[in-house]
Structure formats: C-alpha cells, structure tokens
Enzyme design. Structure first.
Site, PDB file in Angstrom:
ATOM      1  N   HIS A 165      47.658  17.420   4.135  1.00  0.00           N
ATOM      2  CA  HIS A 165      49.075  17.596   4.936  1.00  0.00           C
ATOM      3  C   HIS A 165      50.125  16.421   4.193  1.00  0.00           C
ATOM      4  O   HIS A 165      49.574  15.200   4.003  1.00  0.00           O
ATOM      5  CB  HIS A 165      48.787  17.450   6.200  1.00  0.00           C
ATOM      6  CG  HIS A 165      49.692  17.017   6.767  1.00  0.00           C
ATOM      7  ND1 HIS A 165      51.058  17.500   6.965  1.00  0.00           N
ATOM      8  CD2 HIS A 165      50.026  15.917   7.571  1.00  0.00           C
ATOM      9  CE1 HIS A 165      51.931  16.815   7.867  1.00  0.00           C
ATOM     10  NE2 HIS A 165      51.307  16.052   8.475  1.00  0.00           N
ATOM     11  N   TYR A 180      58.161  17.114  10.881  1.00  0.00           N
ATOM     12  CA  TYR A 180      58.214  16.088  11.904  1.00  0.00           C
ATOM     13  C   TYR A 180      58.753  14.850  11.308  1.00  0.00           C
ATOM     14  O   TYR A 180      58.643  14.595  10.073  1.00  0.00           O
ATOM     15  CB  TYR A 180      57.042  16.220  12.721  1.00  0.00           C
ATOM     16  CG  TYR A 180      55.529  15.628  12.008  1.00  0.00           C
ATOM     17  CD1 TYR A 180      55.585  14.182  11.829  1.00  0.00           C
ATOM     18  CD2 TYR A 180      54.968  16.435  11.479  1.00  0.00           C
ATOM     19  CE1 TYR A 180      54.584  13.781  11.182  1.00  0.00           C
ATOM     20  CE2 TYR A 180      53.624  16.083  10.583  1.00  0.00           C
ATOM     21  CZ  TYR A 180      53.503  14.421  10.558  1.00  0.00           C
ATOM     22  OH  TYR A 180      52.516  14.239   9.819  1.00  0.00           O
ATOM     23  N   ASP A 226      30.403  32.695  35.623  1.00  0.00           N
ATOM     24  CA  ASP A 226      30.090  33.759  36.658  1.00  0.00           C
ATOM     25  C   ASP A 226      29.290  34.794  35.667  1.00  0.00           C
ATOM     26  O   ASP A 226      29.803  35.324  34.520  1.00  0.00           O
ATOM     27  CB  ASP A 226      31.160  34.194  37.477  1.00  0.00           C
ATOM     28  CG  ASP A 226      32.061  35.110  36.442  1.00  0.00           C
ATOM     29  OD1 ASP A 226      32.523  34.828  35.596  1.00  0.00           O
ATOM     30  OD2 ASP A 226      32.894  35.860  37.334  1.00  0.00           O
TER      31      ASP A 226
HETATM   32  P1  FAD Z   1      38.684   9.564  10.867  1.00  0.00           P
HETATM   33  O1  FAD Z   1      39.504   8.652  11.023  1.00  0.00           O
HETATM   34  O2  FAD Z   1      38.390  10.116   9.379  1.00  0.00           O
HETATM   35  O3  FAD Z   1      37.239   8.819  11.033  1.00  0.00           O
HETATM   36  C1  FAD Z   1      36.040   9.256  10.570  1.00  0.00           C
HETATM   37  C2  FAD Z   1      35.131   8.202  10.114  1.00  0.00           C
HETATM   38  O4  FAD Z   1      33.714   8.491   9.931  1.00  0.00           O
HETATM   39  C3  FAD Z   1      35.771   7.768   8.694  1.00  0.00           C
HETATM   40  O5  FAD Z   1      36.122   6.336   8.804  1.00  0.00           O
HETATM   41  C4  FAD Z   1      34.557   8.023   7.640  1.00  0.00           C
HETATM   42  O6  FAD Z   1      34.590   6.954   6.668  1.00  0.00           O
HETATM   43  C5  FAD Z   1      33.354   8.061   8.697  1.00  0.00           C
HETATM   44  N1  FAD Z   1      32.141   8.626   8.249  1.00  0.00           N
HETATM   45  C6  FAD Z   1      32.187  10.008   7.605  1.00  0.00           C
HETATM   46  N2  FAD Z   1      31.082  10.389   7.349  1.00  0.00           N
HETATM   47  C7  FAD Z   1      30.272   9.291   7.491  1.00  0.00           C
HETATM   48  C8  FAD Z   1      28.906   9.035   7.136  1.00  0.00           C
HETATM   49  N3  FAD Z   1      28.236  10.047   6.653  1.00  0.00           N
HETATM   50  N4  FAD Z   1      28.440   7.819   7.413  1.00  0.00           N
HETATM   51  C9  FAD Z   1      29.054   7.116   7.894  1.00  0.00           C
HETATM   52  N5  FAD Z   1      30.439   6.957   8.178  1.00  0.00           N
HETATM   53  C10 FAD Z   1      31.087   8.227   7.919  1.00  0.00           C
HETATM   54  N6  FAD Z   1      47.232  13.216  14.292  1.00  0.00           N
HETATM   55  C11 FAD Z   1      48.203  12.937  15.416  1.00  0.00           C
HETATM   56  O7  FAD Z   1      47.873  12.842  16.426  1.00  0.00           O
HETATM   57  N7  FAD Z   1      49.528  12.715  15.123  1.00  0.00           N
HETATM   58  C12 FAD Z   1      49.874  12.643  13.973  1.00  0.00           C
HETATM   59  O8  FAD Z   1      51.103  12.383  13.793  1.00  0.00           O
HETATM   60  C13 FAD Z   1      49.268  12.860  12.841  1.00  0.00           C
HETATM   61  N8  FAD Z   1      49.606  12.883  11.551  1.00  0.00           N
HETATM   62  C14 FAD Z   1      49.047  12.825  10.625  1.00  0.00           C
HETATM   63  C15 FAD Z   1      49.517  12.549   9.176  1.00  0.00           C
HETATM   64  C16 FAD Z   1      48.608  12.890   8.096  1.00  0.00           C
HETATM   65  C17 FAD Z   1      49.157  12.912   6.802  1.00  0.00           C
HETATM   66  C18 FAD Z   1      47.248  13.312   8.474  1.00  0.00           C
HETATM   67  C19 FAD Z   1      46.305  13.367   7.129  1.00  0.00           C
HETATM   68  C20 FAD Z   1      46.605  13.344   9.745  1.00  0.00           C
HETATM   69  C21 FAD Z   1      47.340  13.262  10.673  1.00  0.00           C
HETATM   70  N9  FAD Z   1      46.999  13.241  12.002  1.00  0.00           N
HETATM   71  C22 FAD Z   1      47.825  12.891  13.075  1.00  0.00           C
HETATM   72  C23 FAD Z   1      45.563  13.641  12.259  1.00  0.00           C
HETATM   73  C24 FAD Z   1      44.640  12.433  12.489  1.00  0.00           C
HETATM   74  O9  FAD Z   1      44.854  11.388  11.729  1.00  0.00           O
HETATM   75  C25 FAD Z   1      43.306  12.661  12.617  1.00  0.00           C
HETATM   76  O10 FAD Z   1      42.957  13.718  13.156  1.00  0.00           O
HETATM   77  C26 FAD Z   1      42.511  11.621  13.312  1.00  0.00           C
HETATM   78  O11 FAD Z   1      42.735  10.337  12.697  1.00  0.00           O
HETATM   79  C27 FAD Z   1      41.019  11.766  12.995  1.00  0.00           C
HETATM   80  O12 FAD Z   1      40.132  10.625  13.746  1.00  0.00           O
HETATM   81  P2  FAD Z   1      38.841  10.480  13.548  1.00  0.00           P
HETATM   82  O13 FAD Z   1      38.207   9.572  13.903  1.00  0.00           O
HETATM   83  O14 FAD Z   1      38.087  11.842  13.763  1.00  0.00           O
HETATM   84  O15 FAD Z   1      38.580  10.756  11.748  1.00  0.00           O
END
Ligand code: FAD
Length: 830
Positions: A222, A260, A552
C-alpha cells in the site's frame, strides 16, 4: 502459571504482553526476528491514522479502547496519541449519504460524531478545495497513534514487569504433543510454552504453516508518501505541540478517491488505496537483517511512482496547496488483508494453545490485544469477537486461491460504499445446493453467504404480485433499502402465510454428534435437556462461562447416541469439535464425534397452512399432530426418498424441515413441487424468510444476540431449563442474572408511519438521546409495518415512543410487545 510465548513485537504483540501483565500473568516471552528498537514489520512505518467508526460494533469498540489506552500511555509528559480529530469529506452525493449512515454507526456504538456542512469542513480544514467538498463527518476523538513510540513504551513497561524479549530471533518451528503446543523453536533453542500467540503480522501465513494452520490473510503493498514542505503549512506554531506531535489539523479521508492525509510537521503524508493490488509472499522477503532503519526494512518495498501518479493529481485537486510541493519520499508498505476485511483472532480449531492476533490495524491493536488477553485469562472477551474469529471461515474459504482473490478485492473496495446486502462478485457458485438448477429455472436472485448461493426471491413469482390483496401490497422503498430487494418478497410472504412455500435451508450449518459421550457433551455445553427420548428436538443455547450466548442451536435426538445439531456458524463447529476432542482425551469411554454434514445433506423448509396437503400427497408416513408433534423428529419416506423430517419452522407456520442426503435433493424438490402444484406451492427466498421470522420474533445469533448478551435480556430465557440438574457451561453465571429486570433488553419496535424500512445498526433515540441500536429489521408483510429489533435500556418499556436515525433523520417507532404474529402459536401447533 501458564508459560506464554508471543511471536512478534509489533503494536499487537507488545500490547498483548502488556494486557497479560496487567492481568497478573508473569511468565511471558516475546520473540522478535528483527531488532527491538525497530523490528521492521508494518508497525515500524505506520502513519497511525485512527478513524474509529466502523459498521462493525466490535471493531469500533476495539478502536475506542485503543484510543483510550494510547492516550493514557505516557512517559516524560508525552502520550502516544495526538487527538487532532478525524474528518471524512464527501465529494459525491453518494458519499454524503454514506457519511449520514456512518454518523448513525458512530451514534449506535457510542462515538461522538457530527455531520458538518461544506463550509464547516473548510473552516476546520482551510486547505480543502471548497469547490470540491459537499460536506463531511467530524469525529473529535479520532487522531494519530504514535505506534512506534507506543511499542517502545510498552516494551519498556512490560520488561520492568518481567516480560522477556528476545530480539533478532526468528521463530523457526512450533513444538506440539497431542494437539497441544509445547514450545517454540528458535536458532538458539526451544522455549517451552503452554500458550503460543502469533502476532506475526503479515508473516502470519508462514507461522501458521509451521503447525499446519491455514491463515487466511494476504500481504499487500500500500503506497504512502511524504511531500516536501508545503508552504501553506509553514510558519504555524507546531512546536508548541508536545514533542513528536507534529500535526494539528484533523486526519483527513478522501474516500471517493481512495486517499487519506495527515501532517508531518510542514510536510504532508498521503496514503493511497487506488492503485492495483500488489500481493506479496512474506517468505520471499528473506530474513530480517540485523540492521533495520526507516529506509531499509522488510515491510518497505521500493516505491512504484507510476502507481502513485493519479493520487498526486487528485490530491492537488483536493488540497490545492500541494501544488507548491513535490513527492519527497514514497514507499510501498506491506500489511495484511483478509477475505472479509476483518482481523484474525483466536485459537486454532485443531491445535490447543495456539492463538493468533493478525491482520490487525494499529487502530484496533490495543482493543484486540485486550480481547486475546481476556480469552486467555478468563476464557472470554468482553467484546464479542465472532466477526474476528480465526475459525469463522468455511473450509473452502481457507484455500490460497480464495484468500488471494478475495483479499485483493477487499483492498480494492476498502473505501468503497458497500450495501449491507451486497454480495461479492467473485468467486461465486462455490457451494450450491442440489436445488440450484431448479432455482435457476425459477429465476432465483442469489446472494452469497459462507460461499453458498442463497435465493432471495424468485422472478417466477413476479406474476403473483398482481393477485396480492390490497393489504398485502408492498410499500415503496427509498433507494438504499430498495437495493437487493424486490416486491416479489411480499408475494412470497403472502403465499407462505396463506398457502405453502418451499425454502432452501441447505446453507444452514448441520452437524452430527454421535458416540457414547454425545449425551454428556451436549448436556455439559447447552442450557437445555437433551436426555429426552429419541424423536424430540430441543431449542437450546451454548453459553460461555459468563452466561453470554455463544450460539443458539437445535438438537434433534435421532437415536440414543446420535444427535443432529442445527447450528449457526463455523465457529460452532470449531467449539463443539474441540470440546468433543478434549472430552475423549480426558475420558476415552466418553468419546464423541462431531461431523459437519452441511454439504453432504440438503434441507427444504416446507411451510404454510397447506403444507400437510403437500407432504401427504407424496408420503405414506403419518404427519398428523399425533404422528409428528411440534418439535418432533422422525425418519420418513417422501416419494421413495429416505428423509429426516423435523416439525419446526422459522417462519411461524405449520410444516417441516425435510433433510435428505444431498444426492436425492433434486428428486425431493421435484416430488414436492409436483405434489404442491394443486395446493398453490411456490418456492420462496430469504427476503420473505427474514420478514416472516421477525414477525415471529425469532432471533438470529450474531445479529440480534452475541456473547455480549445473556439469555434473559435477549428474550431467549425460555431456552434455559430451570431445573436442569447437571452442571453446564455458564450455569453458575446465569444464576446471578436477573430474569425479570435486566438492565437492557432486545425489544421489538414497529415503525409508526407504516412504511419507513430500516436495515439494521441504526441508532435508537429515547428522549432525544441515543440509547441503543437496531439489530435486525424488515418490512412485516403480515402486520403491515416495518419491524426493527433493537437493544434498549431496560427502562424503555412497551408502548414507549422512540426514534430511529436513518440517513440523519428520525423515524418514529413504538416499542411493541412481541411476537407480532401468532403469539398463541396456533399456526405451529395446528
Ligand atoms: P507488525 O508490526 O508487522 O509486527 C509483526 C512482527 O512479527 C514483526 O515485527 C515481525 O518481525 C515479527 N515476526 C514475524 N514473523 C516472525 C517469526 N517467525 N519470528 C519472530 N518474529 C516474527 N493502520 C492503521 O491503523 N492506521 C494507519 O494509518 C495505517 N497506515 C498504514 C500505512 C502503511 C503504508 C502500511 C503498510 C500499513 C498501515 N497500517 C495502518 C496498518 C498497520 O501498520 C498494521 O496493520 C499494524 O502495524 C500491524 O501490526 P502487527 O503488530 O500485527 O504487525
């Protein structure tokens, strides 16, 4: 204490550690493949816009809690939320109407919101092009989450509380024994665990694959850019805001063009959803490097400028001040999309102790983390999580092809105006009942649910409209409620009440529960008594430990050890299946099998005052009141086809559910059709069905009642057997609940003007204040009034006047005693 391993230190994983610590859990390890100060997942670059209002009550509540928590998360006088407010602008009449509906959602779910004129939009946001904007929706409590900072503060605070963090440590496998997780493997050894929660963000598919759990998410890129300094933003005293709070204008959404905006000091940040979907396979990104920075992280792909070009032009139209700036820095950032746009939360159906909290936006992160922490520590989340449950998907919806296609579609539609009944266009015809060919011949209009094609009405019945008596004539509808609707439904309802109709009930979930432990399982999990003789049906509830309604169900005892269960969702299957497995593990002599027979069987509801004439013409079996009383079940033969007949009806008329093995389906349909001709039999669809069931007061789980409600307030207290001796899940909690005076009630409303139809989720006002919301609604053809069921405070009683907000105006309604149709049940016991 339970040993917990959390995979991933993004905004979700760190919030979860924090929520568990605050509930007294203290044996927690967070394993993160990236460096902790900037792990490199989606959170590391999230611009953090938090627009709380959503059609989903659950999601809105998660967002509200996230805001509350980030506001309170403070260090050195600075918190993690910049409450600049949120402004969504409309530039098309359709969007303006959508914002009115959204205002309704906000009021229903308790968020303060205001519809604002074009002039007010420009006043609030002077950079807007006043020639473009028609109006807006302002939510003062929306704003910017400082997600990366929040993550660091949460790490700090939970570390102090004893949480262990392992950074630059990829999880490479998950150990399990007897369908229970036992540990997490990393290059530096195995960490023993009783509970593993994958908060791996868009790497969720890869982690799920380690234990054979399909995770229906798709990582998509994105686009997000920062501009060069915008002269119009220069010189404002942004520095008077606390450090890091480099924005003072509301966050802005221009959904008509998939865009946005937020400020970054004097620069603009612009996010775009209008480009082609760009799917990513997380495994192909390789290992997270030891060094991660703003420019170099796994979740950040190279900017494809040509995809952004339209957005840049559109942005300069909306915000002419941008014409004096350029795109300074852009990237294609990765995060997760799912088939229905919801997050993935909960325990894997086939592996105990393995949970996920993935496909979660920053917006909902703390709310979802709290829900998972509650599930782990108390067994249930206070906010209903059915819409987010990992186990909500049907098997076919877990295939990679399905996930890829539908998640991309979701990306494309993320800001679109979607009607509540609007079906997906593709893939379709994944599941069709054996009656499908006949339904097509009758001109069925199909909508899709759970990958099933379900007829809503039949064009073949159009000619009946001209025979409709005056008092059955359908009323005119407004353009929105007229979508996915046909006045043919009125004719189908009329025929059901006055002759007989066949309804395809195949898409309803059906399970066979069998084995020496079947009685014990069902007695333990339900509020009813299933120890009746074979041949009886029980309407009963599955509760959680707190007395909330999980589902239910209808339990038909076919034999001593064989039950047929009519259920609601795939979540029911996961629950019953898990409990059955555990019971067998615990006491092998009480093994029990739960088998999903939905697809291998089919079902016709044959209902109406002349139903008996039809069935008697094709069966020699006794379908008299004596031969098969109300709520009885028996095997029979219809036109030579072996069937199971159940004397019950969702529409409140005499008749049977006729169940058969799928291969007989078409023959069964044809036999009934032939026999029914001389009795006025028609095929009828879900549109009429929904109206008829509301007239009868039959609740739909998931819409009218959820785990947030107990049986008494939901009006299904009759399904709780008062003197049941055995203990069952939720029994103790129910004993503390009031049967007589619940604080809130599911109420039946009728609309005073006799014609304004609403659709559901609208706020309900009492003495000019929003006090509740509509669940299900329909035009009641028999009672000649629109019906709306609604949750209201207990003090709002029958006869009182209320207002339903629909497109910004108030529709007057009256709280009415229920059911509206046949309260004596004479039609059913006939
Ligand atoms: P992540 O932050 O990806 O964390 C997951 C972690 O797990 C990572 O650090 C990764 O390294 C770790 N991991 C994965 N696999 C393993 C493994 N096998 N072993 C150890 N560690 C592992 N959301 C909003 O609400 N508002 C916004 O304005 C918004 N804007 C966005 C703009 C962009 C450009 C993008 C890309 C996303 C945006 N989002 C927004 C979405 C939001 O950023 C994500 O949905 C959110 O940060 C996800 O958080 P998370 O903790 O689930 O994932």
């Amino acid at each position: 204490a339970q040993r917990v391993v959390i995979i991933g230190a993004g905004i979700v994983g760190t919030n979860l550690a924090d929520e568990l610590v605050s509930r007294g859990w203290n044996n927690i390890t967070v394993v993160e493949q990236g460096p902790l100060h900037m792990p490199g997942g989606s959170t590391s670059h999230a611009p953090g816009l938090v627009f709380q209002t959503n059609a989903s009550k659950t999601m809105t509540q998660f967002a509200r809690y996230t805001v509350k928590k980030l506001v309170s998360l403070e260090k050195d006088g600075q918190n993690c939320f910049n409450q600049v407010g949120g402004l969504e602008v409309a530039t098309t009449p359709a969007r303006l109407e959508e914002l009115k509906r959204k205002h309704g959602y906000a009021s229903s779910w308790g968020i303060e919101a205001r519809l604002v004129s074009a002039e007010e939009c420009v006043e609030m946001y002077p950079l807007l092009n006043k020639h473009l904007v028609l109006g807006g929706l302002h939510i003062p409590s929306d704003g910017l989450a400082l997600a990366a900072r929040a993550t660091q503060l949460l790490i700090e605070r939970t570390r102090e509380a004893g949480v262990r963090y392992l950074d630059s440590t990829p999880v490479t496998g998950i150990e399990r024994t007897n369908r229970h997780v036992t540990g997490v493997m990393t290059p530096s050894g195995t960490i023993p665990a009783d509970v593993v929660v994958s908060c791996a963000g868009f790497w969720g598919v890869e982690v799920g694959a380690m234990v054979g759990v399909p995770i229906p998410l798709l990582p998509l890129a994105h686009q997000y850019v920062k501009t060069t300094a915008v002269p119009a933003l220069a010189g404002r005293d942004i520095n008077t805001l606390p450090n890091g709070m480099n924005a003072s204008l509301p966050i802005l959404r221009y959904q008509d063009r998939d865009l946005y905006y937020r400020e970054h000091g004097e620069q603009y940040g612009i996010g775009y959803y209008g480009h082609r979907p760009m799917p990513v396979v997380a495994a192909s990104l390789g290992a997270t490097p030891k060094h991660v920075d703003e420019q170099k992280m796994p979740s950040r792909l190279k900017f494809t400028r040509e995809d952004f070009d339209p957005a840049w032009k559109l942005s300069q139209e909306l915000l002419p001040a941008l014409r004096e700036s350029q795109v300074a820095d852009g990237f294609n950032g990765i995060f997760s999309f799912t088939p229905d746009g919801g997050p993935l939360v909960g325990q894997a159906p086939n592996l105990d102790g393995f949970y996920v909290a993935e496909a979660v936006w920053v917006t909902h992160s703390a709310g979802i983390a709290r829900a998972v922490a509650e599930m782990l520590t108390t067994g249930r989340s206070e906010i209903d999580v059915a819409e987010c449950e990992l186990s909500r998907f049907e098997e076919v919806q877990l295939s990679r092809a399905y996930v890829n296609e539908t998640s991309q579609q979701n990306f494309v539609e993320v800001y679109d105006i979607i009607h509540p009944l609007q079906p997906r266009e593709s893939p379709r015809k994944l599941r069709i009942s054996p009656f499908y060919t006949r339904q097509r011949e009758l001109g069925a209009f199909f909508l899709e649910l759970g990958a099933w094609e379900r007829p809503y009405w039949y064009e073949a019945n159009a000619e009946l409209i001209k025979y409709l008596p005056a008092k059955w004539q359908p009323v005119e509808r407004d353009a929105w409620s007229a979508r996915y609707y046909s006045p043919i439904a009125a004719a189908e309802a009329w025929k059901t009440r006055n002759a007989v109709a066949m309804y395809d009930m195949t898409s309803f979930h059906r399970f066979e529960v069998s084995g020496p432990g079947a009685v014990h399982l069902l007695q333990r999990l339900t509020t009813g008594d299933v120890t009746t003789k074979p041949g009886a049906i029980t309407y009963t509830l599955l509760l959680n430990d707190h007395g909330g309604i999980r589902s239910d169900i209808f339990v038909a005892r076919l034999d001593d050890d064989v039950f047929h269960v009519g259920a609601n969702t795939a979540i029911d299957l996961a629950y019953l299946g898990r409990e059955a497995r555990r019971q067998g593990q615990h006491t092998p002599s009480r093994w029990v099998q739960v088998r999903d027979i939905t697809g291998s069987t089919c079902c016709i509801g044959l209902w109406g005052p002349r139903a008996r004439d039809v069935i008697s013409a094709v069966s020699a079996d006794d379908f008299s009141n004596k031969g098969l009383p109300y709520f009885g079940v028996k095997r029979a033969s219809i036109a030579g086809i072996p069937v199971t007949t159940m004397r019950k009806s969702y529409v409140g008329e005499l008749g049977w559910e006729i169940h058969a093995s799928a291969e007989y389906g078409q023959r069964l349909w044809d036999a009934l059709w032939q026999a029914g001709k001389s009795h006025g039999l028609i095929a009828a669809g879900r549109s009429a069905f929904n109206a008829l069931r509301l007239e009868k007061g039959y609740r739909t789980w998931g819409t009218d009642m959820t785990t947030e409600h107990d049986p008494y307030e939901a009006g299904v207290g009759f399904a709780v057997k008062a003197d049941k001796k055995e203990d069952y899940v939720g029994k103790a909690a129910l004993e503390c609940r009031s049967r007589q005076t619940p604080a809130r009630r599911l109420r039946c409303l009728t609309v005073d003007d006799g014609r304004s139809v609403v659709l559901g989720k609208e706020p309900v006002y009492h003495n000019s204040k929003p006090v509740g919301y509509v669940t299900s609604a329909a035009f009641g053809y028999t009672v000649r009034k629109p019906i709306a069921y609604a949750w209201l405070p207990g003090r709002v009683t029958e006869g009182e006047a209320v207002g339903i907000e629909y497109f910004g105006r108030q529709i007057q309604a009256t709280v009415t005693s229920e059911p509206l149709y046949d309260p004596q049940m004479s039609r059913l016991h006939d």
